[in-house]
Motif scaffolding. Sequence first.
Motif, PDB file in Angstrom:
ATOM      1  N   THR A  66      35.216  65.065  70.106  1.00  0.00           N
ATOM      2  CA  THR A  66      34.439  63.661  70.248  1.00  0.00           C
ATOM      3  C   THR A  66      35.409  62.514  70.951  1.00  0.00           C
ATOM      4  O   THR A  66      35.593  61.585  70.781  1.00  0.00           O
ATOM      5  CB  THR A  66      34.776  63.410  68.374  1.00  0.00           C
ATOM      6  OG1 THR A  66      36.523  63.643  68.255  1.00  0.00           O
ATOM      7  CG2 THR A  66      34.300  64.132  67.926  1.00  0.00           C
ATOM      8  N   GLY A  67      36.084  62.963  71.811  1.00  0.00           N
ATOM      9  CA  GLY A  67      37.234  62.239  73.026  1.00  0.00           C
ATOM     10  C   GLY A  67      38.267  61.452  71.796  1.00  0.00           C
ATOM     11  O   GLY A  67      39.450  61.074  72.830  1.00  0.00           O
ATOM     12  N   GLY A  68      38.875  61.975  71.167  1.00  0.00           N
ATOM     13  CA  GLY A  68      40.037  61.899  70.821  1.00  0.00           C
ATOM     14  C   GLY A  68      41.539  62.405  71.148  1.00  0.00           C
ATOM     15  O   GLY A  68      41.405  63.166  72.489  1.00  0.00           O
ATOM     16  N   GLU A  69      42.520  62.156  71.060  1.00  0.00           N
ATOM     17  CA  GLU A  69      43.938  62.141  71.726  1.00  0.00           C
ATOM     18  C   GLU A  69      44.027  63.988  71.243  1.00  0.00           C
ATOM     19  O   GLU A  69      43.914  63.463  70.653  1.00  0.00           O
ATOM     20  CB  GLU A  69      44.856  60.919  71.338  1.00  0.00           C
ATOM     21  CG  GLU A  69      45.959  61.648  72.031  1.00  0.00           C
ATOM     22  CD  GLU A  69      47.146  60.089  71.379  1.00  0.00           C
ATOM     23  OE1 GLU A  69      48.259  60.683  71.806  1.00  0.00           O
ATOM     24  OE2 GLU A  69      46.722  59.561  70.873  1.00  0.00           O
ATOM     25  N   ARG A  70      44.035  64.734  72.224  1.00  0.00           N
ATOM     26  CA  ARG A  70      44.505  65.538  72.599  1.00  0.00           C
ATOM     27  C   ARG A  70      45.870  66.151  71.693  1.00  0.00           C
ATOM     28  O   ARG A  70      46.619  65.120  71.598  1.00  0.00           O
ATOM     29  CB  ARG A  70      44.756  66.609  73.630  1.00  0.00           C
ATOM     30  CG  ARG A  70      44.025  66.549  73.915  1.00  0.00           C
ATOM     31  CD  ARG A  70      43.926  68.036  75.115  1.00  0.00           C
ATOM     32  NE  ARG A  70      43.438  67.319  76.931  1.00  0.00           N
ATOM     33  CZ  ARG A  70      42.487  68.121  77.468  1.00  0.00           C
ATOM     34  NH1 ARG A  70      42.984  69.742  77.163  1.00  0.00           N
ATOM     35  NH2 ARG A  70      42.439  67.818  78.474  1.00  0.00           N
ATOM     36  N   ARG A  71      46.218  66.863  71.106  1.00  0.00           N
ATOM     37  CA  ARG A  71      47.249  67.191  70.342  1.00  0.00           C
ATOM     38  C   ARG A  71      47.958  68.747  71.216  1.00  0.00           C
ATOM     39  O   ARG A  71      47.296  69.493  70.823  1.00  0.00           O
ATOM     40  CB  ARG A  71      46.913  66.963  68.671  1.00  0.00           C
ATOM     41  CG  ARG A  71      46.982  66.087  68.152  1.00  0.00           C
ATOM     42  CD  ARG A  71      46.307  66.439  66.812  1.00  0.00           C
ATOM     43  NE  ARG A  71      46.081  64.644  66.050  1.00  0.00           N
ATOM     44  CZ  ARG A  71      45.060  64.004  66.617  1.00  0.00           C
ATOM     45  NH1 ARG A  71      44.521  64.618  67.579  1.00  0.00           N
ATOM     46  NH2 ARG A  71      45.247  62.899  65.948  1.00  0.00           N
ATOM     47  N   ARG A  72      48.648  68.821  72.273  1.00  0.00           N
ATOM     48  CA  ARG A  72      49.443  70.142  72.378  1.00  0.00           C
ATOM     49  C   ARG A  72      49.654  71.143  71.815  1.00  0.00           C
ATOM     50  O   ARG A  72      49.377  72.285  72.537  1.00  0.00           O
ATOM     51  CB  ARG A  72      50.271  69.696  73.982  1.00  0.00           C
ATOM     52  CG  ARG A  72      49.181  67.969  74.553  1.00  0.00           C
ATOM     53  CD  ARG A  72      50.262  68.893  76.369  1.00  0.00           C
ATOM     54  NE  ARG A  72      49.789  67.806  77.245  1.00  0.00           N
ATOM     55  CZ  ARG A  72      49.024  67.636  77.900  1.00  0.00           C
ATOM     56  NH1 ARG A  72      47.773  68.505  77.427  1.00  0.00           N
ATOM     57  NH2 ARG A  72      48.218  66.946  78.778  1.00  0.00           N
ATOM     58  N   TRP A  73      50.023  70.416  71.042  1.00  0.00           N
ATOM     59  CA  TRP A  73      50.274  71.535  70.368  1.00  0.00           C
ATOM     60  C   TRP A  73      49.701  72.581  69.445  1.00  0.00           C
ATOM     61  O   TRP A  73      50.057  73.930  69.411  1.00  0.00           O
ATOM     62  CB  TRP A  73      51.446  70.617  68.900  1.00  0.00           C
ATOM     63  CG  TRP A  73      50.825  70.273  67.824  1.00  0.00           C
ATOM     64  CD1 TRP A  73      50.736  68.975  68.503  1.00  0.00           C
ATOM     65  CD2 TRP A  73      50.772  70.830  67.127  1.00  0.00           C
ATOM     66  NE1 TRP A  73      50.487  68.479  66.997  1.00  0.00           N
ATOM     67  CE2 TRP A  73      49.162  69.649  66.069  1.00  0.00           C
ATOM     68  CE3 TRP A  73      49.941  71.901  66.411  1.00  0.00           C
ATOM     69  CZ2 TRP A  73      48.591  70.013  65.100  1.00  0.00           C
ATOM     70  CZ3 TRP A  73      48.708  72.042  65.385  1.00  0.00           C
ATOM     71  CH2 TRP A  73      48.555  71.206  64.500  1.00  0.00           C
ATOM     72  N   LEU A  74      48.290  72.809  69.287  1.00  0.00           N
ATOM     73  CA  LEU A  74      47.279  73.088  69.270  1.00  0.00           C
ATOM     74  C   LEU A  74      47.105  74.254  70.451  1.00  0.00           C
ATOM     75  O   LEU A  74      46.688  75.340  69.695  1.00  0.00           O
ATOM     76  CB  LEU A  74      45.839  72.082  68.985  1.00  0.00           C
ATOM     77  CG  LEU A  74      45.503  71.591  67.717  1.00  0.00           C
ATOM     78  CD1 LEU A  74      44.369  70.094  68.220  1.00  0.00           C
ATOM     79  CD2 LEU A  74      45.890  72.276  66.345  1.00  0.00           C
TER      80      LEU A  74
END
Length: 189
Positions: A66-74
């Motif tokens: 969806t082009g959302g903001e990445r969450r690097r902790w994932l």
Amino acid sequence: MIRSIVRLPAWGGVCGLAWASGLRGFMAQVAGPDSSVSWSGTFGWILLPGALIGVLLGWSEHIRRTGGERRRWLTLSPLLFASVLLPGLTDPANILADGIGGGALALPVFAIAGGYALAGRGQRRLRVLCGVLALGPIPGWVIATLAQSTAIGPRETWIAVYFWSLQAVLTLAASIPFRSTVRSPAATR
């Protein structure tokens, strides 16, 4: 919109649960008759983290699509398997006893490294290094098997393939948070 947000994490949870069930079956094969199933050990420390990792990686795929903001902790979500080590923190001398601690750390670390390498993003040298690290379980398992057995027969080969395929699937899933984000709204359908 809600259905879209829930769908991929739910599928991820089902896939994570199935993967963790396969891992538990593999562990039973390795342990042989000494294997036992318990609510806390099997369900709390293997199946639950597997399902949660699947949900988190499914959520990461939703964000990516969806082009959302990445969450690097994932990218670190596979380390939930290391939660089995938490009780051992009270006695650090035994934290890696019986190979459980080593496996609880090694499986996710190899998968995260391989996921980074497979995603094809970042510095080429680091991706190659991570790719080589991720392949470590292949010769490692052969060496460990030869150290414990005089010959490798069909059963040992099957258990090796079982292990390697579980590791490959976790590595593919661990690549999701590292992949490029899809910017097209049409890609979310």
